[in-house]
Enzyme design. Structure first.
Site, PDB file in Angstrom:
ATOM      1  N   GLU A 119      45.339  35.537  31.947  1.00 35.91           N
ATOM      2  CA  GLU A 119      44.679  35.519  33.258  1.00 35.91           C
ATOM      3  C   GLU A 119      43.429  36.388  33.279  1.00 35.91           C
ATOM      4  O   GLU A 119      42.931  36.774  34.327  1.00 35.91           O
ATOM      5  CB  GLU A 119      45.679  35.951  34.336  1.00 35.91           C
ATOM      6  CG  GLU A 119      46.903  35.048  34.436  1.00 35.91           C
ATOM      7  CD  GLU A 119      46.720  33.823  35.330  1.00 35.91           C
ATOM      8  OE1 GLU A 119      46.087  33.955  36.381  1.00 35.91           O
ATOM      9  OE2 GLU A 119      47.223  32.737  34.978  1.00 35.91           O
ATOM     10  N   HIS A 165      49.013  39.668  39.774  1.00 36.08           N
ATOM     11  CA  HIS A 165      48.152  40.211  38.722  1.00 36.08           C
ATOM     12  C   HIS A 165      48.211  41.736  38.837  1.00 36.08           C
ATOM     13  O   HIS A 165      48.360  42.270  39.941  1.00 36.08           O
ATOM     14  CB  HIS A 165      46.677  39.804  38.915  1.00 36.08           C
ATOM     15  CG  HIS A 165      46.388  38.367  38.647  1.00 36.08           C
ATOM     16  ND1 HIS A 165      45.617  37.602  39.496  1.00 36.08           N
ATOM     17  CD2 HIS A 165      46.743  37.555  37.635  1.00 36.08           C
ATOM     18  CE1 HIS A 165      45.508  36.377  39.010  1.00 36.08           C
ATOM     19  NE2 HIS A 165      46.186  36.318  37.884  1.00 36.08           N
ATOM     20  N   CYS A 218      39.148  40.869  42.681  1.00 31.15           N
ATOM     21  CA  CYS A 218      39.320  39.500  42.148  1.00 31.15           C
ATOM     22  C   CYS A 218      37.986  38.800  42.053  1.00 31.15           C
ATOM     23  O   CYS A 218      37.799  37.918  41.208  1.00 31.15           O
ATOM     24  CB  CYS A 218      40.177  38.653  43.077  1.00 31.15           C
ATOM     25  SG  CYS A 218      41.803  39.279  43.399  1.00 31.15           S
TER      26      CYS A 218
HETATM   27  O1  SUG Z   1      45.095  32.731  41.069  1.00 35.91           O
HETATM   28  N1  SUG Z   1      44.366  32.087  44.434  1.00 35.91           N
HETATM   29  C1  SUG Z   1      44.100  32.853  43.235  1.00 35.91           C
HETATM   30  C2  SUG Z   1      43.726  34.258  43.580  1.00 35.91           C
HETATM   31  C3  SUG Z   1      43.255  35.011  42.375  1.00 35.91           C
HETATM   32  C4  SUG Z   1      43.072  36.440  42.645  1.00 35.91           C
HETATM   33  N2  SUG Z   1      42.605  37.068  41.484  1.00 35.91           N
HETATM   34  C5  SUG Z   1      42.945  38.306  41.051  1.00 35.91           C
HETATM   35  N3  SUG Z   1      43.968  38.939  41.561  1.00 35.91           N
HETATM   36  N4  SUG Z   1      42.270  38.810  40.103  1.00 35.91           N
HETATM   37  C6  SUG Z   1      45.300  32.828  42.286  1.00 35.91           C
HETATM   38  O2  SUG Z   1      46.433  32.924  42.773  1.00 35.91           O
HETATM   39  C7  SUG Z   1      44.768  30.062  45.701  1.00 35.91           C
HETATM   40  C8  SUG Z   1      44.203  28.668  45.769  1.00 35.91           C
HETATM   41  C9  SUG Z   1      44.810  27.877  46.876  1.00 35.91           C
HETATM   42  O3  SUG Z   1      45.989  28.095  47.199  1.00 35.91           O
HETATM   43  O4  SUG Z   1      44.114  27.010  47.436  1.00 35.91           O
HETATM   44  C10 SUG Z   1      44.447  30.754  44.381  1.00 35.91           C
HETATM   45  O5  SUG Z   1      44.286  30.117  43.374  1.00 35.91           O
END
Ligand code: SUG
Length: 452
Positions: free
Chosen positions: A175, A251, A377
């Site tokens: 990730e 994460h 993020c």
């Molecule tokens: O991978 N949300 C992302 C958020 C990522 C956050 N990144 C870090 N923590 N670095 C994920 O869960 C949601 C998309 C949706 O539900 O439409 C999403 O992919």
């Protein structure tokens, strides 16, 4: 040691920003499923953050959004005919797959790649590996464009290497920088790279979460360290606490952030807190540094409040005077325990501001936060020496001029409301393509996208 700066590459929110509830284990994404989004506001909120940090003198750049919808995915999954047919067919038969093809998720560029600066790598080049993000269908193809984008921005083979992503199989779930932190006395100094994993593929007895998936494996982190030529004496691997994954910490950057020699973290972050700190201290001793741990205990900030507010999904930025600013989302002010904690940290009381962090910078990032993405993020950290910074593509560096060109671009191409049913509208697909075509021109990156 070279003179180096940390560039933060923030994801530019794409024109199809929407809430599809695609990320099982990410509480905000699940809670906001199918609510209406505002792509225009989302992009402007992100740009306002970039502009404000650039204006403060922090090195800031932009990572462009990805092609949406992902017609390649839709066709690969058997939807055929004209583009309009593909969209209609997918909407009728598998609206979730259509949502995956339209996902907003490339905006969270902390997940785009893992980056090791030249001060850490054996060959003295900056190393990038795009994350395979194979835990979720809607993110599993991001690496194709991420690799292409990174190769366009960091094209000089003498200074940069962009590796292919790891194999897209559960053993190598990766990730990116969301589970990676670097500690060093200065950005240009040799540092310690810290990888946090949630699961060990080849040791079934290792603890792993029971309810939600652990997205990063130890094997993936080890492979990245090998690819980047990191020195084992300056590399630390630590297990995430599986119980917190089950409470929404999908994460490590939802529960810890590091910068310089500072680790700001919640006491429940790691499976073995004492061993993790000890390993970091021993590795930092190899670069003549020591760890400054800023520990937040559950009595001060319960885990649920940390997840709801995204206190730890903050950016820790070094200021010229050697102190650090913490970049937090507005939600931190709305949560009683977190607001109290932050007041104690920097609020001007007798003991505040005495640690390494002496300033808060707050942003309204609500559109992103509703999908589980806070300030950290939204950015990919890339430490570059002055010569490396001069060798990368310059058109993505955030300046007043670039900001002044991107705002009207957003206003022209982005809708202010998207609901699930809008993803079936062929006009939206055309609007997205037109927006990206224009963006290639603004950023000076012709051919960035495969828009054929
Ligand atoms: O991978 N949300 C992302 C958020 C990522 C956050 N990144 C870090 N923590 N670095 C994920 O869960 C949601 C998309 C949706 O539900 O439409 C999403 O992919």
């Amino acid at each position: 040691m070279y003179n180096a700066r940390e560039f933060n590459f923030d994801g530019l929110v794409g024109p199809s920003h929407n809430y599809a509830g695609l990320s099982f284990g990410n509480v905000a994404s699940f809670n906001n499923v199918k609510s209406a989004s505002n792509p225009r506001q989302a992009a402007l909120q992100g740009l306002a953050k970039m502009r404000a940090l650039a204006a403060r003198g922090f090195a800031q750049a932009v990572l462009p959004p990805q092609v949406r919808p992902n017609f390649r995915l839709l066709r690969q999954l058997g939807f055929s005919g004209t583009d309009a047919d593909v969209l209609a067919h997918a909407w009728r038969e598998a609206p979730v797959i259509l949502a995956c093809a339209y996902s907003a998720s490339p905006m969270w560029t902390a997940n785009a790649a893992t980056v090791s600066p030249s001060a850490d790598s054996a060959d003295g080049r900056v190393h990038f590996t795009a994350a395979n993000l194979n835990n979720k269908l809607h993110r599993a193809e991001e690496h194709i464009q991420s690799t292409r984008t990174l190769r366009a921005l960091f094209a000089d083979p003498e200074r940069f290497v962009v590796h292919d992503p790891l194999p897209s199989t559960p053993a190598f779930g990766d990730e990116g920088a969301a589970n990676h932190t670097r500690f060093a006395s200065a950005h240009g100094a040799a540092g310690v790279e810290f990888f946090v994993y949630g699961r060990v593929e080849f040791d079934p007895s290792a603890p792993s979460p029971k309810k939600y998936p652990a997205r990063q494996t130890l094997e993936a982190s080890q492979a990245i360290a090998r690819l980047h030529g990191l020195d084992p004496a300056r590399t630390v691997f630590a297990a995430q606490n599986p119980d917190v994954v089950d409470q929404g910490v999908f994460h490590n950057d939802v529960i810890a952030v590091g910068n310089g020699n500072v680790l700001f973290y919640h006491e429940q972050a790691f499976a073995d807190e004492a061993a993790t700190l000890d390993a970091l201290r021993r590795a930092l001793a190899n670069v003549d540094s020591d760890l400054h741990a800023v520990r937040v205990d559950s009595g001060a900030v319960p885990l649920a409040d940390a997840v709801a507010s995204y206190l730890f999904n903050s950016q820790l930025l070094s200021k010229p005077d050697g102190r650090m600013a913490l970049v937090v989302p507005h939600e931190c002010r709305e949560n009683a325990s977190v607001a109290r904690y932050l007041d104690g940290l920097v609020g001007g009381g007798a003991t505040s501001g005495q640690g390494p962090i002496d300033e808060l910078i707050e942003f309204d990032l609500r559109q992103s936060m509703r999908n589980g993405g806070g300030p950290a993020c939204l950015r990919l950290r890339v430490s570059l020496t002055d010569a490396e910074a001069a060798a990368m593509h310059q058109g993505v560096i955030m300046t007043e001029d670039l900001y002044a060109r991107l705002v009207p671009w957003v206003e022209r191409h982005y809708r202010d409301r998207l609901e699930p049913k809008d993803l079936a509208d062929p006009q939206l697909a055309l609007e997205c393509a037109q927006a990206l075509e224009a963006l290639e021109g603004i950023l000076g990156l012709p051919g960035l996208y495969d828009l054929a």
